[in-house]
Design a protein around this motif. Structure first.
Motif, PDB file in Angstrom:
ATOM      1  N   ASP A  26     -12.446  19.626   2.341  1.00 43.72           N
ATOM      2  CA  ASP A  26     -11.646  20.591   1.595  1.00 43.72           C
ATOM      3  C   ASP A  26     -10.217  20.537   2.117  1.00 43.72           C
ATOM      4  O   ASP A  26      -9.960  20.883   3.274  1.00 43.72           O
ATOM      5  CB  ASP A  26     -12.232  21.991   1.758  1.00 43.72           C
ATOM      6  CG  ASP A  26     -11.446  23.059   1.002  1.00 43.72           C
ATOM      7  OD1 ASP A  26     -10.481  22.717   0.298  1.00 43.72           O
ATOM      8  OD2 ASP A  26     -11.800  24.255   1.136  1.00 43.72           O
ATOM      9  N   GLU A  42      -7.871  22.412   1.409  1.00 43.82           N
ATOM     10  CA  GLU A  42      -7.274  23.743   1.381  1.00 43.82           C
ATOM     11  C   GLU A  42      -6.003  23.748   0.527  1.00 43.82           C
ATOM     12  O   GLU A  42      -5.027  24.429   0.833  1.00 43.82           O
ATOM     13  CB  GLU A  42      -6.984  24.248   2.797  1.00 43.82           C
ATOM     14  CG  GLU A  42      -8.253  24.419   3.637  1.00 43.82           C
ATOM     15  CD  GLU A  42      -7.982  24.905   5.055  1.00 43.82           C
ATOM     16  OE1 GLU A  42      -6.799  24.977   5.454  1.00 43.82           O
ATOM     17  OE2 GLU A  42      -8.953  25.199   5.769  1.00 43.82           O
ATOM     18  N   PHE A  43      -6.058  22.986  -0.549  1.00 43.92           N
ATOM     19  CA  PHE A  43      -4.906  22.890  -1.438  1.00 43.92           C
ATOM     20  C   PHE A  43      -4.883  24.072  -2.395  1.00 43.92           C
ATOM     21  O   PHE A  43      -5.885  24.398  -3.031  1.00 43.92           O
ATOM     22  CB  PHE A  43      -4.963  21.587  -2.230  1.00 43.92           C
ATOM     23  CG  PHE A  43      -3.964  21.517  -3.348  1.00 43.92           C
ATOM     24  CD1 PHE A  43      -2.606  21.467  -3.075  1.00 43.92           C
ATOM     25  CD2 PHE A  43      -4.382  21.505  -4.679  1.00 43.92           C
ATOM     26  CE1 PHE A  43      -1.675  21.412  -4.102  1.00 43.92           C
ATOM     27  CE2 PHE A  43      -3.465  21.442  -5.706  1.00 43.92           C
ATOM     28  CZ  PHE A  43      -2.103  21.387  -5.425  1.00 43.92           C
ATOM     29  N   GLU A  44      -3.723  24.693  -2.485  1.00 39.35           N
ATOM     30  CA  GLU A  44      -3.475  25.755  -3.455  1.00 39.35           C
ATOM     31  C   GLU A  44      -2.098  25.529  -4.060  1.00 39.35           C
ATOM     32  O   GLU A  44      -1.189  25.044  -3.377  1.00 39.35           O
ATOM     33  CB  GLU A  44      -3.513  27.139  -2.793  1.00 39.35           C
ATOM     34  CG  GLU A  44      -4.857  27.511  -2.192  1.00 39.35           C
ATOM     35  CD  GLU A  44      -4.814  28.876  -1.526  1.00 39.35           C
ATOM     36  OE1 GLU A  44      -3.698  29.388  -1.297  1.00 39.35           O
ATOM     37  OE2 GLU A  44      -5.890  29.417  -1.231  1.00 39.35           O
ATOM     38  N   HIS A  52       0.658  24.334  -1.232  1.00 35.67           N
ATOM     39  CA  HIS A  52       0.474  23.925   0.159  1.00 35.67           C
ATOM     40  C   HIS A  52      -0.953  23.434   0.375  1.00 35.67           C
ATOM     41  O   HIS A  52      -1.843  23.674  -0.447  1.00 35.67           O
ATOM     42  CB  HIS A  52       0.830  25.053   1.129  1.00 35.67           C
ATOM     43  CG  HIS A  52       0.155  26.364   0.853  1.00 35.67           C
ATOM     44  ND1 HIS A  52       0.087  27.381   1.780  1.00 35.67           N
ATOM     45  CD2 HIS A  52      -0.503  26.847  -0.233  1.00 35.67           C
ATOM     46  CE1 HIS A  52      -0.560  28.418   1.268  1.00 35.67           C
ATOM     47  NE2 HIS A  52      -0.919  28.119   0.043  1.00 35.67           N
ATOM     48  N   CYS A  53      -1.151  22.738   1.492  1.00 40.68           N
ATOM     49  CA  CYS A  53      -2.461  22.217   1.850  1.00 40.68           C
ATOM     50  C   CYS A  53      -2.566  22.198   3.368  1.00 40.68           C
ATOM     51  O   CYS A  53      -1.631  22.557   4.076  1.00 40.68           O
ATOM     52  CB  CYS A  53      -2.659  20.802   1.286  1.00 40.68           C
ATOM     53  SG  CYS A  53      -1.684  19.528   2.134  1.00 40.68           S
ATOM     54  N   ASN A  54      -3.713  21.761   3.855  1.00 40.55           N
ATOM     55  CA  ASN A  54      -3.880  21.537   5.294  1.00 40.55           C
ATOM     56  C   ASN A  54      -3.575  20.067   5.549  1.00 40.55           C
ATOM     57  O   ASN A  54      -4.362  19.190   5.164  1.00 40.55           O
ATOM     58  CB  ASN A  54      -5.304  21.877   5.720  1.00 40.55           C
ATOM     59  CG  ASN A  54      -5.496  21.791   7.223  1.00 40.55           C
ATOM     60  OD1 ASN A  54      -4.996  20.867   7.862  1.00 40.55           O
ATOM     61  ND2 ASN A  54      -6.221  22.733   7.793  1.00 40.55           N
ATOM     62  N   PHE A  73      -6.302  18.040   7.341  1.00 39.40           N
ATOM     63  CA  PHE A  73      -7.456  17.734   6.504  1.00 39.40           C
ATOM     64  C   PHE A  73      -7.119  16.649   5.489  1.00 39.40           C
ATOM     65  O   PHE A  73      -7.975  15.840   5.125  1.00 39.40           O
ATOM     66  CB  PHE A  73      -7.956  18.999   5.807  1.00 39.40           C
ATOM     67  CG  PHE A  73      -8.626  19.987   6.735  1.00 39.40           C
ATOM     68  CD1 PHE A  73      -8.816  19.706   8.065  1.00 39.40           C
ATOM     69  CD2 PHE A  73      -9.059  21.213   6.254  1.00 39.40           C
ATOM     70  CE1 PHE A  73      -9.416  20.613   8.925  1.00 39.40           C
ATOM     71  CE2 PHE A  73      -9.679  22.137   7.092  1.00 39.40           C
ATOM     72  CZ  PHE A  73      -9.854  21.835   8.430  1.00 39.40           C
ATOM     73  N   ARG A  90      -4.819  34.405  13.733  1.00 38.79           N
ATOM     74  CA  ARG A  90      -5.353  34.548  12.380  1.00 38.79           C
ATOM     75  C   ARG A  90      -5.317  36.014  11.964  1.00 38.79           C
ATOM     76  O   ARG A  90      -5.754  36.894  12.702  1.00 38.79           O
ATOM     77  CB  ARG A  90      -6.785  34.013  12.326  1.00 38.79           C
ATOM     78  CG  ARG A  90      -6.874  32.508  12.609  1.00 38.79           C
ATOM     79  CD  ARG A  90      -8.298  32.006  12.527  1.00 38.79           C
ATOM     80  NE  ARG A  90      -8.361  30.583  12.780  1.00 38.79           N
ATOM     81  CZ  ARG A  90      -9.471  29.854  12.718  1.00 38.79           C
ATOM     82  NH1 ARG A  90     -10.627  30.445  12.394  1.00 38.79           N
ATOM     83  NH2 ARG A  90      -9.437  28.558  12.960  1.00 38.79           N
ATOM     84  N   THR A 109      -1.742  30.195   6.288  1.00 37.62           N
ATOM     85  CA  THR A 109      -2.709  29.149   6.000  1.00 37.62           C
ATOM     86  C   THR A 109      -4.017  29.746   5.507  1.00 37.62           C
ATOM     87  O   THR A 109      -4.234  30.963   5.567  1.00 37.62           O
ATOM     88  CB  THR A 109      -2.991  28.315   7.252  1.00 37.62           C
ATOM     89  OG1 THR A 109      -3.666  29.133   8.230  1.00 37.62           O
ATOM     90  CG2 THR A 109      -1.691  27.782   7.857  1.00 37.62           C
ATOM     91  N   ALA A 110      -4.916  28.885   5.051  1.00 38.20           N
ATOM     92  CA  ALA A 110      -6.213  29.343   4.560  1.00 38.20           C
ATOM     93  C   ALA A 110      -7.029  30.011   5.654  1.00 38.20           C
ATOM     94  O   ALA A 110      -7.858  30.883   5.386  1.00 38.20           O
ATOM     95  CB  ALA A 110      -6.989  28.164   3.973  1.00 38.20           C
ATOM     96  N   SER A 111      -6.780  29.636   6.915  1.00 40.05           N
ATOM     97  CA  SER A 111      -7.527  30.232   8.021  1.00 40.05           C
ATOM     98  C   SER A 111      -6.916  31.549   8.492  1.00 40.05           C
ATOM     99  O   SER A 111      -7.490  32.217   9.351  1.00 40.05           O
ATOM    100  CB  SER A 111      -7.602  29.247   9.192  1.00 40.05           C
ATOM    101  OG  SER A 111      -6.303  28.959   9.676  1.00 40.05           O
TER     102      SER A 111
END
Length: 371
Positions: free
Chosen positions: A85, A87-89, A156-158, A161, A240, A255-257
Protein backbone atom coordinates in the motif's frame (compact mmCIF):
# COMPACT_ATOMS: atom_id res chain seq x y z
CA UNK A 1 24.81 -9.90 -24.06
CA UNK A 2 22.71 -10.75 -21.01
CA UNK A 3 21.44 -7.25 -20.35
CA UNK A 4 19.76 -5.02 -22.89
CA UNK A 5 19.63 -1.96 -20.63
CA UNK A 6 21.85 -1.08 -17.67
CA UNK A 7 20.55 1.61 -15.31
CA UNK A 8 22.99 3.37 -13.01
CA UNK A 9 21.07 4.41 -9.90
CA UNK A 10 18.53 2.54 -7.79
CA UNK A 11 16.51 5.46 -6.47
CA UNK A 12 12.92 6.23 -7.38
CA UNK A 13 13.83 7.57 -10.83
CA UNK A 14 15.99 4.62 -11.82
CA UNK A 15 13.62 2.01 -10.42
CA UNK A 16 10.54 3.58 -12.04
CA UNK A 17 12.28 3.49 -15.42
CA UNK A 18 13.49 -0.07 -14.77
CA UNK A 19 9.92 -1.08 -13.95
CA UNK A 20 8.61 0.53 -17.13
CA UNK A 21 11.25 -1.10 -19.34
CA UNK A 22 10.80 -4.51 -17.72
CA UNK A 23 7.05 -4.30 -18.33
CA UNK A 24 7.91 -3.83 -21.99
CA UNK A 25 9.92 -7.04 -21.98
CA UNK A 26 13.44 -5.60 -21.73
CA UNK A 27 16.25 -7.38 -19.89
CA UNK A 28 17.29 -4.76 -17.35
CA UNK A 29 20.11 -4.50 -14.84
CA UNK A 30 20.23 -1.84 -12.10
CA UNK A 31 23.51 -0.93 -10.43
CA UNK A 32 23.26 0.94 -7.18
CA UNK A 33 25.46 2.12 -4.35
CA UNK A 34 24.93 1.34 -0.70
CA UNK A 35 21.59 2.00 0.98
CA UNK A 36 22.94 5.16 2.57
CA UNK A 37 23.42 6.64 -0.93
CA UNK A 38 19.66 6.79 -1.53
CA UNK A 39 19.40 10.20 0.07
CA UNK A 40 16.82 11.87 -2.15
CA UNK A 41 14.55 8.84 -2.56
CA UNK A 42 14.50 8.07 1.14
CA UNK A 43 14.69 11.57 2.52
CA UNK A 44 11.87 13.35 0.72
CA UNK A 45 8.40 14.24 2.02
CA UNK A 46 6.44 12.07 -0.43
CA UNK A 47 4.52 14.83 -2.18
CA UNK A 48 2.90 14.14 -5.54
CA UNK A 49 2.91 17.83 -6.34
CA UNK A 50 1.94 19.87 -9.39
CA UNK A 51 1.39 23.47 -8.41
CA UNK A 52 4.21 25.89 -8.95
CA UNK A 53 6.36 23.53 -11.03
CA UNK A 54 7.43 24.64 -14.47
CA UNK A 55 7.82 28.39 -14.11
CA UNK A 56 9.74 29.30 -17.25
CA UNK A 57 9.15 25.86 -18.80
CA UNK A 58 5.46 25.14 -19.43
CA UNK A 59 6.36 21.70 -20.82
CA UNK A 60 7.55 20.68 -17.34
CA UNK A 61 4.36 22.01 -15.77
CA UNK A 62 2.26 20.03 -18.25
CA UNK A 63 4.37 16.92 -17.64
CA UNK A 64 3.89 17.23 -13.87
CA UNK A 65 0.14 17.58 -14.30
CA UNK A 66 -0.07 14.56 -16.60
CA UNK A 67 1.97 12.43 -14.22
CA UNK A 68 -0.18 13.47 -11.28
CA UNK A 69 -3.28 12.41 -13.21
CA UNK A 70 -1.63 9.07 -14.04
CA UNK A 71 -0.70 8.41 -10.41
CA UNK A 72 -3.98 6.69 -9.32
CA UNK A 73 -3.58 4.04 -12.03
CA UNK A 74 0.16 3.75 -11.37
CA UNK A 75 -0.32 3.30 -7.61
CA UNK A 76 -3.14 0.83 -8.15
CA UNK A 77 -1.10 -1.29 -10.53
CA UNK A 78 1.93 -1.35 -8.23
CA UNK A 79 -0.28 -2.24 -5.29
CA UNK A 80 -1.84 -5.14 -7.18
CA UNK A 81 1.54 -6.46 -8.29
CA UNK A 82 3.24 -6.21 -4.91
CA UNK A 83 0.53 -5.96 -2.23
CA UNK A 84 2.32 -2.86 -0.96
CA UNK A 85 0.00 0.00 0.00
CA UNK A 86 1.69 3.19 -1.17
CA UNK A 87 -0.58 5.25 1.11
CA UNK A 88 -1.34 7.38 -1.91
CA UNK A 89 -4.04 10.01 -1.57
CA UNK A 90 -4.94 12.83 -3.93
CA UNK A 91 -7.21 15.18 -1.98
CA UNK A 92 -5.71 18.35 -3.45
CA UNK A 93 -3.12 20.52 -1.76
CA UNK A 94 -2.35 24.01 -0.51
CA UNK A 95 0.83 26.01 -1.02
CA UNK A 96 0.85 28.25 2.03
CA UNK A 97 1.90 31.89 1.90
CA UNK A 98 3.30 32.91 5.27
CA UNK A 99 3.45 36.68 4.71
CA UNK A 100 2.01 39.32 2.40
CA UNK A 101 5.09 39.42 0.20
CA UNK A 102 4.73 35.68 -0.44
CA UNK A 103 1.07 36.19 -1.32
CA UNK A 104 1.88 38.79 -3.98
CA UNK A 105 4.83 36.87 -5.40
CA UNK A 106 3.10 33.48 -5.47
CA UNK A 107 -0.11 34.77 -7.04
CA UNK A 108 1.86 36.56 -9.75
CA UNK A 109 3.84 33.37 -10.49
CA UNK A 110 0.70 31.26 -10.69
CA UNK A 111 -1.09 33.72 -12.96
CA UNK A 112 1.87 33.74 -15.35
CA UNK A 113 2.09 29.95 -15.33
CA UNK A 114 -1.53 28.83 -15.30
CA UNK A 115 -3.37 31.57 -17.18
CA UNK A 116 -1.60 30.46 -20.36
CA UNK A 117 -3.48 28.64 -23.16
CA UNK A 118 -1.86 25.27 -22.44
CA UNK A 119 -3.10 25.35 -18.84
CA UNK A 120 -6.63 26.28 -19.81
CA UNK A 121 -6.69 23.48 -22.38
CA UNK A 122 -5.34 21.02 -19.78
CA UNK A 123 -7.96 22.04 -17.24
CA UNK A 124 -5.60 23.39 -14.59
CA UNK A 125 -7.49 24.69 -11.59
CA UNK A 126 -6.08 26.92 -8.87
CA UNK A 127 -7.39 29.50 -6.45
CA UNK A 128 -5.98 31.76 -3.78
CA UNK A 129 -7.82 31.21 -0.50
CA UNK A 130 -7.80 32.96 2.84
CA UNK A 131 -9.74 33.09 6.09
CA UNK A 132 -12.55 30.63 6.66
CA UNK A 133 -12.34 29.16 3.15
CA UNK A 134 -8.75 28.14 3.74
CA UNK A 135 -9.38 26.99 7.30
CA UNK A 136 -11.99 24.53 6.04
CA UNK A 137 -9.24 22.75 4.10
CA UNK A 138 -6.70 23.09 6.92
CA UNK A 139 -8.66 22.76 10.18
CA UNK A 140 -6.95 24.52 13.07
CA UNK A 141 -4.90 26.81 10.81
CA UNK A 142 -3.17 29.59 12.72
CA UNK A 143 -4.51 33.11 12.42
CA UNK A 144 -1.13 34.54 11.40
CA UNK A 145 -1.16 32.68 8.06
CA UNK A 146 -2.54 35.15 5.48
CA UNK A 147 -3.51 32.63 2.81
CA UNK A 148 -2.56 29.87 0.44
CA UNK A 149 -3.04 28.57 -3.08
CA UNK A 150 -5.22 25.52 -3.57
CA UNK A 151 -5.31 23.10 -6.47
CA UNK A 152 -7.13 19.76 -6.77
CA UNK A 153 -4.20 18.14 -8.59
CA UNK A 154 -1.90 17.50 -5.62
CA UNK A 155 -1.49 14.59 -3.26
CA UNK A 156 1.01 12.55 -1.29
CA UNK A 157 2.28 9.02 -0.71
CA UNK A 158 4.73 7.10 1.45
CA UNK A 159 8.00 7.41 -0.51
CA UNK A 160 9.60 4.47 1.29
CA UNK A 161 6.69 2.23 0.38
CA UNK A 162 6.88 3.48 -3.20
CA UNK A 163 10.55 2.53 -3.40
CA UNK A 164 9.84 -0.84 -1.77
CA UNK A 165 7.04 -1.56 -4.26
CA UNK A 166 9.20 -0.63 -7.24
CA UNK A 167 11.97 -2.95 -6.06
CA UNK A 168 9.51 -5.77 -5.48
CA UNK A 169 7.80 -5.30 -8.85
CA UNK A 170 11.12 -5.05 -10.70
CA UNK A 171 12.49 -8.21 -9.14
CA UNK A 172 9.27 -10.08 -9.97
CA UNK A 173 9.71 -8.95 -13.59
CA UNK A 174 13.26 -10.30 -13.67
CA UNK A 175 15.23 -7.09 -13.26
CA UNK A 176 18.77 -7.84 -12.10
CA UNK A 177 19.12 -5.43 -9.17
CA UNK A 178 22.68 -5.20 -7.86
CA UNK A 179 23.16 -3.15 -4.68
CA UNK A 180 26.66 -2.36 -3.42
CA UNK A 181 27.84 -1.79 -7.00
CA UNK A 182 29.06 1.83 -7.07
CA UNK A 183 30.24 2.66 -10.58
CA UNK A 184 33.75 4.02 -10.88
CA UNK A 185 33.77 4.56 -14.64
CA UNK A 186 31.97 3.65 -17.86
CA UNK A 187 33.56 2.55 -21.13
CA UNK A 188 31.52 2.88 -24.32
CA UNK A 189 32.23 0.45 -27.15
CA UNK A 190 30.87 -0.87 -30.40
CA UNK A 191 28.98 -3.67 -28.62
CA UNK A 192 27.53 -1.50 -25.85
CA UNK A 193 28.74 -0.17 -22.52
CA UNK A 194 30.90 -1.53 -19.71
CA UNK A 195 30.44 -0.20 -16.17
CA UNK A 196 33.38 -0.78 -13.88
CA UNK A 197 32.26 -1.36 -10.30
CA UNK A 198 33.86 -2.39 -7.03
CA UNK A 199 32.54 -5.89 -7.73
CA UNK A 200 33.62 -6.26 -11.31
CA UNK A 201 32.57 -5.16 -14.78
CA UNK A 202 28.96 -5.17 -15.97
CA UNK A 203 27.98 -5.00 -19.65
CA UNK A 204 24.82 -3.98 -21.46
CA UNK A 205 23.74 -2.86 -24.92
CA UNK A 206 22.35 0.44 -23.67
CA UNK A 207 22.97 2.63 -20.64
CA UNK A 208 20.70 4.92 -18.60
CA UNK A 209 22.17 7.30 -16.04
CA UNK A 210 19.67 7.89 -13.24
CA UNK A 211 22.31 8.41 -10.60
CA UNK A 212 21.33 11.78 -9.16
CA UNK A 213 24.33 13.78 -8.10
CA UNK A 214 26.57 11.08 -9.58
CA UNK A 215 25.76 12.51 -13.01
CA UNK A 216 28.23 15.32 -12.34
CA UNK A 217 31.01 12.73 -12.63
CA UNK A 218 29.60 10.05 -14.94
CA UNK A 219 27.67 12.06 -17.54
CA UNK A 220 30.25 14.42 -19.16
CA UNK A 221 32.59 11.64 -20.42
CA UNK A 222 29.59 10.26 -22.33
CA UNK A 223 28.76 13.60 -23.91
CA UNK A 224 25.88 14.16 -21.50
CA UNK A 225 25.00 16.96 -19.10
CA UNK A 226 26.53 16.76 -15.64
CA UNK A 227 25.24 20.10 -14.37
CA UNK A 228 23.59 19.00 -11.16
CA UNK A 229 24.13 20.46 -7.70
CA UNK A 230 23.08 19.33 -4.22
CA UNK A 231 20.46 21.29 -2.32
CA UNK A 232 19.90 20.19 1.27
CA UNK A 233 16.51 19.83 2.86
CA UNK A 234 15.78 19.12 6.51
CA UNK A 235 12.73 17.43 7.97
CA UNK A 236 11.23 17.18 11.44
CA UNK A 237 8.82 14.37 12.33
CA UNK A 238 6.24 14.54 15.10
CA UNK A 239 4.74 11.76 17.12
CA UNK A 240 1.66 10.04 15.72
CA UNK A 241 -1.46 12.10 16.26
CA UNK A 242 -5.15 11.63 15.40
CA UNK A 243 -6.03 12.35 11.77
CA UNK A 244 -7.00 16.02 11.42
CA UNK A 245 -8.29 16.06 7.85
CA UNK A 246 -5.76 18.64 6.72
CA UNK A 247 -4.73 18.84 3.07
CA UNK A 248 -1.00 18.37 2.42
CA UNK A 249 1.21 21.41 1.95
CA UNK A 250 4.89 21.71 0.98
CA UNK A 251 5.58 23.06 4.45
CA UNK A 252 3.85 20.37 6.51
CA UNK A 253 1.72 17.27 5.98
CA UNK A 254 0.24 14.56 8.14
CA UNK A 255 1.10 11.04 7.03
CA UNK A 256 -1.24 8.05 6.97
CA UNK A 257 0.33 6.83 10.22
CA UNK A 258 -0.46 10.15 11.97
CA UNK A 259 2.95 11.78 12.20
CA UNK A 260 3.57 15.22 10.75
CA UNK A 261 6.43 15.79 8.30
CA UNK A 262 7.70 19.36 8.68
CA UNK A 263 10.14 20.69 6.09
CA UNK A 264 10.49 22.79 2.93
CA UNK A 265 13.93 24.38 3.21
CA UNK A 266 16.52 24.85 0.46
CA UNK A 267 20.13 25.04 1.64
CA UNK A 268 23.16 25.32 -0.61
CA UNK A 269 25.77 23.65 1.58
CA UNK A 270 27.46 21.22 -0.78
CA UNK A 271 27.23 17.54 0.15
CA UNK A 272 26.72 18.18 3.86
CA UNK A 273 23.83 15.98 5.08
CA UNK A 274 23.91 17.01 8.72
CA UNK A 275 20.88 18.48 10.46
CA UNK A 276 21.36 21.87 12.11
CA UNK A 277 19.67 23.11 15.25
CA UNK A 278 18.97 26.59 13.86
CA UNK A 279 17.05 25.17 10.91
CA UNK A 280 15.19 22.62 13.04
CA UNK A 281 14.16 25.38 15.45
CA UNK A 282 12.93 27.50 12.52
CA UNK A 283 10.93 24.58 11.14
CA UNK A 284 9.35 23.93 14.52
CA UNK A 285 8.38 27.60 14.95
CA UNK A 286 6.85 27.68 11.49
CA UNK A 287 4.90 24.47 12.16
CA UNK A 288 3.35 26.00 15.27
CA UNK A 289 2.50 29.15 13.32
CA UNK A 290 0.66 27.01 10.80
CA UNK A 291 -1.00 24.69 13.33
CA UNK A 292 -0.85 26.09 16.88
CA UNK A 293 -2.11 22.78 18.35
CA UNK A 294 1.22 21.20 17.40
CA UNK A 295 2.92 23.18 20.17
CA UNK A 296 2.07 20.29 22.48
CA UNK A 297 3.29 17.57 20.09
CA UNK A 298 6.49 15.68 20.70
CA UNK A 299 9.15 15.54 17.99
CA UNK A 300 10.51 12.04 17.48
CA UNK A 301 13.20 12.35 14.82
CA UNK A 302 14.77 14.52 12.13
CA UNK A 303 16.89 14.06 9.05
CA UNK A 304 18.57 15.90 6.22
CA UNK A 305 18.84 14.83 2.58
CA UNK A 306 20.11 16.22 -0.71
CA UNK A 307 17.94 17.19 -3.65
CA UNK A 308 19.32 16.90 -7.17
CA UNK A 309 18.97 20.31 -8.78
CA UNK A 310 19.68 21.37 -12.36
CA UNK A 311 20.48 25.02 -13.13
CA UNK A 312 16.83 25.86 -13.94
CA UNK A 313 15.22 23.34 -11.56
CA UNK A 314 13.63 21.39 -14.44
CA UNK A 315 14.48 17.81 -15.46
CA UNK A 316 17.12 16.74 -17.93
CA UNK A 317 16.15 13.92 -20.31
CA UNK A 318 18.69 13.44 -23.07
CA UNK A 319 20.36 10.95 -25.39
CA UNK A 320 24.06 11.08 -26.16
CA UNK A 321 24.99 12.04 -29.70
CA UNK A 322 28.58 11.01 -29.12
CA UNK A 323 27.70 7.52 -27.87
CA UNK A 324 24.30 6.34 -29.17
CA UNK A 325 22.50 4.18 -26.66
CA UNK A 326 23.53 6.26 -23.64
CA UNK A 327 20.91 8.37 -21.86
CA UNK A 328 20.86 10.77 -18.94
CA UNK A 329 17.95 11.43 -16.56
CA UNK A 330 18.40 14.12 -13.89
CA UNK A 331 15.33 15.08 -11.91
CA UNK A 332 14.56 16.35 -8.41
CA UNK A 333 10.84 15.54 -8.73
CA UNK A 334 11.09 11.76 -8.81
CA UNK A 335 8.00 11.12 -6.70
CA UNK A 336 5.63 13.30 -8.72
CA UNK A 337 7.03 12.08 -12.03
CA UNK A 338 7.21 8.39 -11.07
CA UNK A 339 4.08 7.56 -13.07
CA UNK A 340 5.48 9.38 -16.11
CA UNK A 341 8.89 7.76 -15.77
CA UNK A 342 7.39 4.27 -15.59
CA UNK A 343 5.20 4.80 -18.64
CA UNK A 344 5.86 7.49 -21.24
CA UNK A 345 9.54 8.06 -20.47
CA UNK A 346 10.29 4.33 -20.38
CA UNK A 347 8.53 4.00 -23.76
CA UNK A 348 10.64 6.82 -25.23
CA UNK A 349 13.81 5.14 -23.99
CA UNK A 350 12.71 1.76 -25.28
CA UNK A 351 11.96 3.18 -28.73
CA UNK A 352 15.10 5.36 -28.71
CA UNK A 353 12.96 8.44 -29.29
CA UNK A 354 13.90 10.45 -26.21
CA UNK A 355 15.31 13.39 -28.17
CA UNK A 356 12.37 13.38 -30.58
CA UNK A 357 9.74 13.36 -27.86
CA UNK A 358 11.37 15.65 -25.28
CA UNK A 359 13.73 18.01 -27.11
CA UNK A 360 13.17 20.86 -24.66
CA UNK A 361 14.63 18.81 -21.81
CA UNK A 362 18.10 18.32 -23.25
CA UNK A 363 20.95 19.50 -21.06
CA UNK A 364 22.15 21.48 -24.07
CA UNK A 365 19.65 24.18 -23.12
CA UNK A 366 22.05 25.37 -20.43
CA UNK A 367 24.75 26.03 -23.02
CA UNK A 368 22.29 28.09 -25.05
CA UNK A 369 21.27 30.06 -21.98
CA UNK A 370 24.90 30.75 -21.10
CA UNK A 371 25.61 31.99 -24.63
Amino acid sequence: MAHEVMIIGGGVVGMAVAYGLARRGRRVCVLDEHDTALKASRGNAGLVWVQGKGAGMPAYAAMSLASSRAWPRFAGELGERTEVDLEFEQPGGVDLCLDDDEVRKRCAEYQALYDAPWAREAGVRWEYLEGARLERLLPGLGGDVPGGIWTPHDGHCNPLFLLRALYSACQALGVDVRPHHPVASIDPGEAGFVAHTARGAVRAERLVLACGLGAARLAPPLGLCGRVTPVRGQVLVSERLPAAGRLPTPQIRQTASGGYLIGDVLEHVGHDTRVTLDTLHALARRAVTIYPDLAAARLVRSWAALRIMTPDGCPVYEASQRYPGAYNLSCHSGITLAAFHADELAAALDDDRLTERYPLFSGGRFDVQAA
